[in-house]
Write a protein that holds these residues in place. Structure first.
Motif, PDB file in Angstrom:
ATOM      1  N   SER A 188      35.462  45.001  44.918  1.00 19.72           N
ATOM      2  CA  SER A 188      34.196  44.246  45.010  1.00 19.72           C
ATOM      3  C   SER A 188      34.220  43.234  43.781  1.00 19.72           C
ATOM      4  N   GLN A 189      34.330  41.926  44.091  1.00 20.15           N
ATOM      5  CA  GLN A 189      34.298  41.005  43.205  1.00 20.15           C
ATOM      6  C   GLN A 189      33.317  41.130  42.168  1.00 20.15           C
ATOM      7  N   VAL A 190      31.948  41.226  42.671  1.00 17.71           N
ATOM      8  CA  VAL A 190      30.861  40.911  42.052  1.00 17.71           C
ATOM      9  C   VAL A 190      30.480  42.506  41.750  1.00 17.71           C
ATOM     10  N   LEU A 191      30.024  43.020  40.570  1.00 15.33           N
ATOM     11  CA  LEU A 191      29.616  44.293  40.194  1.00 15.33           C
ATOM     12  C   LEU A 191      28.084  44.495  40.617  1.00 15.33           C
ATOM     13  N   GLY A 192      27.141  43.543  40.295  1.00 19.95           N
ATOM     14  CA  GLY A 192      25.804  43.452  40.275  1.00 19.95           C
ATOM     15  C   GLY A 192      25.248  43.896  39.079  1.00 19.95           C
ATOM     16  N   ASN A 193      23.949  43.342  38.934  1.00 26.53           N
ATOM     17  CA  ASN A 193      23.366  43.464  37.683  1.00 26.53           C
ATOM     18  C   ASN A 193      23.041  44.880  37.266  1.00 26.53           C
TER      19      ASN A 193
END
Length: 426
Positions: free
Chosen positions: A368-373
């Motif tokens: 996943s390139q974006v981990l998330g907040n």
């Protein structure tokens, strides 16, 4: 048509206008179903916007929990909205006609990745395909259509040498601006003036390369100046710039590390093995990863472990997290470019709190390139609780997380530097 005024704890008042419908006796079953369908949609929208839940009128929110109604609640078909709480939605939908179902589908946009895109949008194209795609014919048709389309008529036809429209003229400079332009002059001194006047073209190109004026020369001239090879013939200021053949960058040699041998060295705690590099080795089985990670807790000499682009998955990464909790000598861990999910990355960062020996962790470019907040905030809190981590290779999207992590890592570096200075001075 009725108006209801709602008052919340924060003294915010708003007026909501609701419309009531009546069912007449002469309505057909089809019209009644449509009325019920409209009631269901109306109720769903009101529940989503107002947040009113059932009879008690309690509103769920993070800041306020009570709602007071200054007037009587709105009614639908002469009944309170709470009457429709026990309405069986499946039974209602089974009574809808195909036209009503299609109308409902247009109003709903489910956020479900498991559904195909054709079922998540209101696109309705029932036209059968005319045949397989023929790219050549399609381009020919587009070109033919472009040629047959007439051009826009010009208000004034083009005539060579005749200016159409108003010619732009630069504004006149004021007297002060002209005097300022005339007074600007650079006095470099007699020595520099004499050197530049007598300099050859090759020397000026070399000087431009040293000063970094890349736009004044091409790449061959620039590299020739830096390497002191002499300028190419015919490529001066007035020369024609020609394209040069790009130099092929040699491919990186394959990693010839013997996997089985290094696993035995880690298991036997070989003092000569302090840096283990498995980067870019393909088709490593999970059993070999597990053998390596099971031997890490007992190893006391391995300090650097590189596992970049080796196909690491969540199952074996969890074994690595368990090994990091008990290992006391590993300082650098590089596991970039693998298939580890964000929750497992959090567990690996959390495992560093128990050993507190890892100084550098690199785990970017995962599945996943974006981990998330949520994940980034958890990683930030774990990093702030780690006094030994000095470098972290992770792509954090949010500015708050990046700033907090960078500040804490800098404090760790400053503390270690001050401790070293104190030891050396004493």
């Amino acid at each position: 048509m009725g108006t209801v005024e709602e008052t919340y704890e924060s003294e915010v008042r708003r007026k909501v206008t609701r419309t009531s419908y009546k069912i007449q006796e002469d309505m057909t079953d089809e019209e009644v179903r449509r009325k019920l369908f409209a009631a269901y949609v109306r109720k769903a929208s009101m529940a989503g916007l107002n947040g009113v839940n059932g009879e008690n009128g309690r509103r769920t929110s993070s800041t306020t929990t009570t709602t007071t109604m200054t007037t009587q609640a709105a009614k639908l078909y002469g009944k309170d909205l709470s009457v429709y709480d026990d309405l069986d939605v499946d039974t209602l939908l089974s009574q809808l006609s195909p036209e009503e179902i299609s109308l409902l589908a247009k109003e709903v946009d489910p956020d479900d990745n498991l559904l195909p895109p054709s079922q998540r949008c209101s696109y309705e194209c029932e036209k059968e395909p005319t045949g397989p795609l023929d790219r050549k014919k399609l381009i020919e048709h587009i070109n033919k259509q472009a040629l047959e389309t007439p051009d826009r008529p010009e208000a004034k036809p083009f005539v060579a040498g005749v200016i159409r429209g108003k010619k732009w003229e630069p504004p006149e400079q004021s007297e002060k601006e002209r005097e300022a332009d005339e007074q600007i002059a650079i006095d470099m001194g007699d020595e520099y003036e004499h050197a530049l006047n007598d300099a050859t073209q090759e020397e000026i190109i070399d000087l431009a390369a040293i000063l970094g004026f890349h736009s004044m020369m091409n790449q061959d001239q620039y590299h020739a100046s830096l390497l002191n090879k002499g300028q190419p013939i015919g490529l001066g200021w007035d020369g024609v710039t020609k394209a040069t053949q790009p130099k092929a960058y040699p491919a990186e040699p394959p990693n010839l590390t013997d996997i089985d041998k290094t696993i035995r060295q880690v298991q036997e705690d070989d003092h000569t093995l302090t840096d283990l590099n498995w980067n870019n080795i393909k088709n490593i089985s999970d059993e070999k990863f597990e053998s390596l990670f099971e031997a890490l807790p007992e190893n006391t000499h391995l300090e650097v472990l590189n596992l970049t682009n080796v196909g690491l998955t969540d199952r074996v990464a969890l074994k690595l997290a368990e090994a990091l909790e008990r290992n006391q000598t590993l300082r650098v861990l590089n596991m970039e470019t693998n298939f580890v999910s964000p929750p497992v990355i959090v567990k690996i960062v959390k495992a560093l709190l128990k050993s507190r020996t890892i100084e550098e962790l690199r785990a970017a470019n995962q599945r996943s390139q974006v981990l998330g907040n949520k994940i980034e905030m958890e990683i930030t809190q774990l990093v702030e609780a780690n006094p030994s981590l000095l470098r972290l290779g992770l792509h954090l999207e949010y500015n708050d997380a990046r700033h907090r992590v960078a500040s804490h890592l800098q404090r760790n570096i400053d503390r270690i530097r001050q401790s070293r200075v104190g030891v050396s001075s004493s």
